[in-house]
Design a protein around this motif. Structure first.
Motif, PDB file in Angstrom:
ATOM      1  N   VAL A  86       0.730  -1.265  -0.135  1.00 40.84           N
ATOM      2  CA  VAL A  86       0.066   0.100   0.006  1.00 40.84           C
ATOM      3  C   VAL A  86       0.842   1.416  -0.059  1.00 40.84           C
ATOM      4  O   VAL A  86       1.947   1.188   0.462  1.00 40.84           O
ATOM      5  CB  VAL A  86      -0.967  -0.045   1.092  1.00 40.84           C
ATOM      6  CG1 VAL A  86      -1.959  -1.087   1.084  1.00 40.84           C
ATOM      7  CG2 VAL A  86       0.031  -0.083   2.565  1.00 40.84           C
ATOM      8  N   HIS A  87       0.696   2.225  -0.347  1.00 36.64           N
ATOM      9  CA  HIS A  87       0.905   3.564  -0.616  1.00 36.64           C
ATOM     10  C   HIS A  87       0.372   4.859   0.074  1.00 36.64           C
ATOM     11  O   HIS A  87      -0.864   4.745   0.097  1.00 36.64           O
ATOM     12  CB  HIS A  87       1.179   4.049  -2.083  1.00 36.64           C
ATOM     13  CG  HIS A  87       2.186   2.909  -2.810  1.00 36.64           C
ATOM     14  ND1 HIS A  87       1.601   1.825  -3.451  1.00 36.64           N
ATOM     15  CD2 HIS A  87       3.334   3.232  -3.078  1.00 36.64           C
ATOM     16  CE1 HIS A  87       2.330   1.088  -3.832  1.00 36.64           C
ATOM     17  NE2 HIS A  87       3.472   1.795  -3.893  1.00 36.64           N
ATOM     18  N   ILE A  88       1.089   5.667   0.721  1.00 36.08           N
ATOM     19  CA  ILE A  88       0.494   6.869   1.119  1.00 36.08           C
ATOM     20  C   ILE A  88       0.657   8.166   0.231  1.00 36.08           C
ATOM     21  O   ILE A  88       1.506   8.416  -0.233  1.00 36.08           O
ATOM     22  CB  ILE A  88       1.334   7.499   2.387  1.00 36.08           C
ATOM     23  CG1 ILE A  88       1.299   6.041   3.612  1.00 36.08           C
ATOM     24  CG2 ILE A  88       0.580   8.523   3.104  1.00 36.08           C
ATOM     25  CD1 ILE A  88       2.275   6.258   4.490  1.00 36.08           C
ATOM     26  N   THR A  89      -0.820   8.752  -0.214  1.00 27.28           N
ATOM     27  CA  THR A  89      -0.558   9.521  -1.254  1.00 27.28           C
ATOM     28  C   THR A  89       0.071  10.923  -0.660  1.00 27.28           C
ATOM     29  O   THR A  89       0.026  11.158   0.619  1.00 27.28           O
ATOM     30  CB  THR A  89      -2.136  10.059  -1.559  1.00 27.28           C
ATOM     31  OG1 THR A  89      -1.997  11.242  -2.606  1.00 27.28           O
ATOM     32  CG2 THR A  89      -2.862  10.584  -0.335  1.00 27.28           C
ATOM     33  N   THR A  90       1.046  11.609  -1.389  1.00 27.23           N
ATOM     34  CA  THR A  90       1.654  12.973  -1.391  1.00 27.23           C
ATOM     35  C   THR A  90       0.645  14.100  -1.548  1.00 27.23           C
ATOM     36  O   THR A  90       1.122  15.468  -1.052  1.00 27.23           O
ATOM     37  CB  THR A  90       2.950  13.185  -1.994  1.00 27.23           C
ATOM     38  OG1 THR A  90       2.509  13.199  -3.315  1.00 27.23           O
ATOM     39  CG2 THR A  90       3.698  12.119  -1.935  1.00 27.23           C
ATOM     40  N   SER A  91      -0.510  13.893  -1.861  1.00 29.60           N
ATOM     41  CA  SER A  91      -1.558  14.861  -2.377  1.00 29.60           C
ATOM     42  C   SER A  91      -1.054  15.585  -3.605  1.00 29.60           C
ATOM     43  O   SER A  91      -1.922  16.638  -4.002  1.00 29.60           O
ATOM     44  CB  SER A  91      -1.822  15.885  -1.139  1.00 29.60           C
ATOM     45  OG  SER A  91      -2.412  15.294  -0.249  1.00 29.60           O
ATOM     46  N   CYS A  92       0.076  15.326  -4.423  1.00 26.23           N
ATOM     47  CA  CYS A  92       0.485  15.609  -5.640  1.00 26.23           C
ATOM     48  C   CYS A  92       0.332  14.524  -6.460  1.00 26.23           C
ATOM     49  O   CYS A  92       0.941  13.487  -6.451  1.00 26.23           O
ATOM     50  CB  CYS A  92       1.911  16.109  -5.598  1.00 26.23           C
ATOM     51  SG  CYS A  92       2.623  16.847  -7.050  1.00 26.23           S
TER      52      CYS A  92
END
Length: 347
Positions: A86-92
């Motif tokens: 799973v990944h954590i979004t950077t909001s970009c």
């Protein structure tokens, strides 16, 4: 990873790993109702999972007397593990794209750059974004923020949390209109701040002690899915004269951080400073702590200016190709690049 060896579906294994249950021991004392709540599954399914765990533990105990070395893993199991990552979004969006979806859990990612490029802003963004619930495409975890420089500002964290909460509300309005169940899972800015465990360390000895303590702390708080260290560098550049000792101490810390990322399925993000390095007859910028430290992380991202535009460049990764993406630092936090982006003083 023991969980991957259980006779469960890929979806069930992925949910267990995402929730921090990577070993049969971690599931030995949990109740079906609690597991159902954490994985967001029916209680009957949770009971079946725990029965599989119980049976697997019995088989393991009967065969342990014949085993000399444990821990072998097949390539197929490794592939399954990668597919459930799973990944954590950077909001970009552009930055997420070159990162394969965001900052990867179960790995150590180092992010470095010059002062004012937005390292701390990205760190704060990640401790907020890791809390985005599963239903909104997030990880649904909590975060640890280790501050060595005194650069963390709770007011800034509140700004970013408010923006994230507003984004969730807008998503719910557009795509889940009228869903009371969806609305009940909405997070408010206060909720985000309550889920950030903040540690201020004022010396390298405190930093070492805290990293050693994290295993126990995260064992007691299994919902932690991100650890941010801002910055790994500060005390080791200020207080060390014995470079050989510094290298050994940093190596031990790096190993502990890698173990934490793997054991608990969380993202460890190390923020680093830059220094100048003489090579090929000229000076150039390089991340601090030397060449030996460059092996301490799985992925290495360098933030830099190109004119008035901020860019993130993947300098090292075993699974991602070298690429760069523009990003902006706004009042709402890290966002897509804007044509009128101006330099704003941020750490």
């Amino acid at each position: 990873m023991e969980v991957l060896r259980l006779p469960l579906s890929a979806s069930q294994k992925g949910k267990l790993i995402s929730a921090g249950y990577t070993s049969m021991a971690s599931l030995s004392s949990i109740s079906p109702s609690h597991l159902a709540l954490e994985l967001k599954i029916p209680q009957t399914e949770a009971l079946e999972i725990l029965k599989s765990v119980s049976n697997g533990s019995k088989l393991e105990s009967t065969s342990s007397s014949h085993t000399i070395v444990n821990g072998a893993q097949s390539a197929w199991e490794m592939l399954q593990e990668e597919e459930t990552l799973v990944h954590i979004t950077t909001s970009c969006a552009d930055l997420d794209n070159i990162l394969g979806g965001g900052i990867s859990c179960k790995e150590v990612t180092e992010i470095g750059g010059v002062p004012g490029i937005g390292k701390t802003q990205l760190g704060v963004q990640l401790v907020v974004n890791v809390q985005i619930p599963y239903d909104y495409g997030g990880v649904g975890g909590k975060a640890i923020y280790i501050d060595t420089e005194g650069s963390f500002m709770v007011e800034r964290a509140l700004q970013i949390a408010e923006a994230c909460s507003a984004d969730m509300a807008e998503y719910s309005r557009l795509y889940r209109k009228g869903s009371q169940a969806r609305e009940s899972k909405m997070m408010h800015p206060k909720d985000f701040l309550e889920n950030i465990f903040y540690f201020r360390v004022c010396s390298y000895t405190e930093q070492i002690a805290l990293v050693n303590y994290l295993d126990k702390f995260i064992t007691e708080h299994k919902d932690v899915k991100a650890v941010i260290i801002d910055s790994i560098t500060f005390h080791f550049r200020q207080d060390f004269d014995d470079m050989a000792l510094r290298t050994r101490v940093l190596g031990g810390m790096a190993l502990n951080l890698m173990k934490l990322a793997r054991k608990f399925g969380l993202a460890v993000v190390i923020l680093n400073q830059v220094t100048t390095k003489y090579a090929d007859g000229s000076f150039r910028l390089a991340l601090a702590l030397g060449d030996s430290w460059s092996h301490a992380s799985t992925n290495r991202i360098i933030l830099h200016w190109n004119g008035n535009q901020r860019y993130a460049y993947i300098d090292k990764s075993p699974s991602l190709r070298s690429a760069s993406a523009p990003y902006s630092v706004t009042l709402e936090g890290i966002r897509n690049s804007a044509s009128n982006n101006k330099r704003v003083k941020n750490t």
